[in-house]
Design an enzyme around this catalytic site. Structure first.
Site, PDB file in Angstrom:
ATOM      1  N   ARG A   1     -11.971   6.556 -21.157  1.00 23.03           N
ATOM      2  CA  ARG A   1     -11.841   4.569 -21.339  1.00 23.03           C
ATOM      3  C   ARG A   1     -10.943   4.109 -20.527  1.00 23.03           C
ATOM      4  NH1 ARG A   1     -12.607   3.290 -27.974  1.00 23.03           N
ATOM      5  NH2 ARG A   1     -15.124   3.881 -27.903  1.00 23.03           N
TER       6      ARG A   1
ATOM      7  N   SER B   1     -28.555 -10.697 -27.136  1.00 19.64           N
ATOM      8  CA  SER B   1     -29.381 -11.876 -26.439  1.00 19.64           C
ATOM      9  C   SER B   1     -29.316 -12.882 -27.968  1.00 19.64           C
ATOM     10  CB  SER B   1     -30.478 -11.264 -26.490  1.00 19.64           C
ATOM     11  OG  SER B   1     -30.968 -10.346 -27.801  1.00 19.64           O
TER      12      SER B   1
ATOM     13  N   TRP C   1     -18.579  10.703 -36.780  1.00 16.88           N
ATOM     14  CA  TRP C   1     -18.354  11.526 -35.383  1.00 16.88           C
ATOM     15  C   TRP C   1     -18.800  12.932 -35.408  1.00 16.88           C
ATOM     16  CZ3 TRP C   1     -15.473   8.587 -32.738  1.00 16.88           C
ATOM     17  CH2 TRP C   1     -14.470   7.544 -33.605  1.00 16.88           C
TER      18      TRP C   1
ATOM     19  N   CYS D   1      -5.687   1.401   6.618  1.00 19.94           N
ATOM     20  CA  CYS D   1      -6.390   0.409   6.809  1.00 19.94           C
ATOM     21  C   CYS D   1      -5.950  -0.325   8.507  1.00 19.94           C
ATOM     22  CB  CYS D   1      -6.383  -1.175   5.663  1.00 19.94           C
ATOM     23  SG  CYS D   1      -4.665  -1.281   4.884  1.00 19.94           S
TER      24      CYS D   1
ATOM     25  N   GLU E   1       1.647   4.060   1.766  1.00 21.89           N
ATOM     26  CA  GLU E   1       1.836   4.291   3.148  1.00 21.89           C
ATOM     27  C   GLU E   1       2.977   3.372   3.593  1.00 21.89           C
ATOM     28  OE1 GLU E   1      -2.546   3.763   4.347  1.00 21.89           O
ATOM     29  OE2 GLU E   1      -1.300   3.409   2.995  1.00 21.89           O
TER      30      GLU E   1
ATOM     31  N   GLY F   1     -26.319   2.872 -27.992  1.00 23.47           N
ATOM     32  CA  GLY F   1     -27.034   3.584 -28.950  1.00 23.47           C
ATOM     33  C   GLY F   1     -28.266   3.995 -27.689  1.00 23.47           C
TER      34      GLY F   1
ATOM     35  N   HIS G   1       0.638  -0.914   0.395  1.00 25.26           N
ATOM     36  CA  HIS G   1       0.073   0.263  -0.124  1.00 25.26           C
ATOM     37  C   HIS G   1       0.670   1.434   0.328  1.00 25.26           C
ATOM     38  CE1 HIS G   1      -3.637  -2.112   1.623  1.00 25.26           C
ATOM     39  NE2 HIS G   1      -3.155  -3.108   0.569  1.00 25.26           N
TER      40      HIS G   1
END
Length: 379
Positions: free
Chosen positions: A198, A237, A184, A84, A61, A310, A59
């Protein structure tokens, strides 16, 4: 680093800003753990600093304490997230700070996990360490919104991103577009920002309609290192995705297609042979159960999902209140009558914006970007 006559409050903010910078630098490298930075300061000078990277285990620290060595005794530790108090892949960081002899600990925000929140702070105070909480808290929380969402709800944080015309439309009329060719709306600056989004996400999700219309690649092209590939997810699907689509042809165990339980097994086998993972999901009224979709992603330690969908899926996610954050890029172009709406069966972009909290407005080239929250993961 001298203090130049700054007050304690100014110094605390100054060094916490550096800790936040370290935390932000772990984007794409810390998930599924939180992004955390730590700075150790003694006599006004930085003696150690570090950040958490998942693959390196330690971590923030612990990294900072190792750099500081004996200089940590009597120092002030600036940590972006509460140290933690429990044993996980490593020992408790609160115990390590106590053993190192630090004098003060400045914490930007408490742990979002309700089961352990406040325990690390209590442990430090019980050892006689002066602890302050809340320095640059909002900045620290924003960095770990996705982690907070995941740890509190068991679902990834869902961000809906869309590029819209000036009249609030998503795309030109179908009759005016070439098959499997993207259109675009926004300029290069906004598209570069979309790549940054992303990179900050564990997964990007779209529907089969978008795949058939645009043939997207959906890769992270930010050129910034990440520890695991961006998971590219398609809701399909009936498994209609073309085998020669860019997604299938580029699959390297990073494309996941979620389909219905009655999907053609031969089609499934062909996709698996092409390197695509296929997972069958429960359906509701002949459509995939979106909550089950998020459950499936959570089992893969996906903390953050970026929707690039969409009209139909945008509307479905919004209607079922499964969107947590909204990012809308508004281009100056007007698409006019017959264009595809932003979210089928749902509100207009302007109405949605009225429901957002913590709104920010930024420009990227000629395009306006509006960002806001529908659900605050820390509340």
């Amino acid at each position: 680093m001298e203090d130049f006559g700054q007050s304690r409050e100014q110094l605390d903010e100054r060094f916490m800003l550096r800790a936040l910078e370290l935390a932000r630098g772990t984007q794409g490298l810390a998930s599924p753990n939180p992004q955390v930075g730590c700075v150790l300061v003694r006599d006004g000078k930085v003696v150690g600093e570090g950040a958490h990277i998942y693959d390196e285990l330690d971590h923030a620290e612990i990294v900072a304490l190792r750099v500081a060595g004996d200089s940590a005794r009597g120092a002030t530790a600036y940590v972006t997230l509460e140290p933690c108090s429990h044993h996980g892949r490593t020992g408790p960081c609160s115990d390590a700070l106590i053993a190192a002899g630090v004098r003060r600990v400045i914490v930007a925000t408490t742990d979002p996990n309700r089961q352990v929140s406040g325990r690390g702070i209590a442990r430090l105070r019980a050892a006689g360490i002066d602890v302050a909480v809340g320095v640059l808290q909002s900045d620290a929380r924003e960095i770990n919104d996705a982690f907070a969402q995941f740890i509190r709800t068991g679902h990834p944080q869902v961000t809906l991103k869309a590029a819209l015309s000036s009249d609030g439309m998503l795309a030109p009329p179908v009759s005016t577009r070439a098959t499997r060719q993207p259109h675009w709306l926004t300029g290069p600056e906004a598209r570069a920002q979309a790549q940054c989004m992303r990179h900050a996400s564990d997964a990007v999700l779209t529907g089969i309609g978008t795949v058939l219309a645009d043939d997207p690649l959906l890769t992270d092209r930010s050129n910034v290192p990440r520890r695991r590939p961006l998971q590219r997810v398609v809701l399909d699907s009936r498994l209609r995705i073309p085998l020669d689509s860019q997604l299938v042809r580029s699959a390297q165990n990073d494309v996941l297609i979620l389909c219905g339980t009655r999907a053609d097994p031969d089609r499934t086998a062909a996709l698996v042979a092409a390197g695509v993972a296929v997972l069958h999901i429960a359906q509701l009224k002949n459509r995939l159960d979106l909550s089950a979709v998020l459950d499936a992603l959570a089992t893969r330690n996906i903390l953050s999902v970026l929707l690039e969908c969409g009209s139909q899926l945008n509307g479905a996610f919004l209607e079922q209140k499964l969107v947590d954050k909204v990012v809308l890029f508004h281009a100056p172009t007007n698409l006019g009558e017959g264009a595809i709406p932003f979210a089928s069966g749902f509100v207009s972009p302007s109405q949605l914006q009225q429901s957002l909290k913590n709104i920010t407005r930024t420009t990227f080239g000629a395009d306006l970007c509006i960002t806001g929250l529908l659900h605050d993961p820390w509340e």
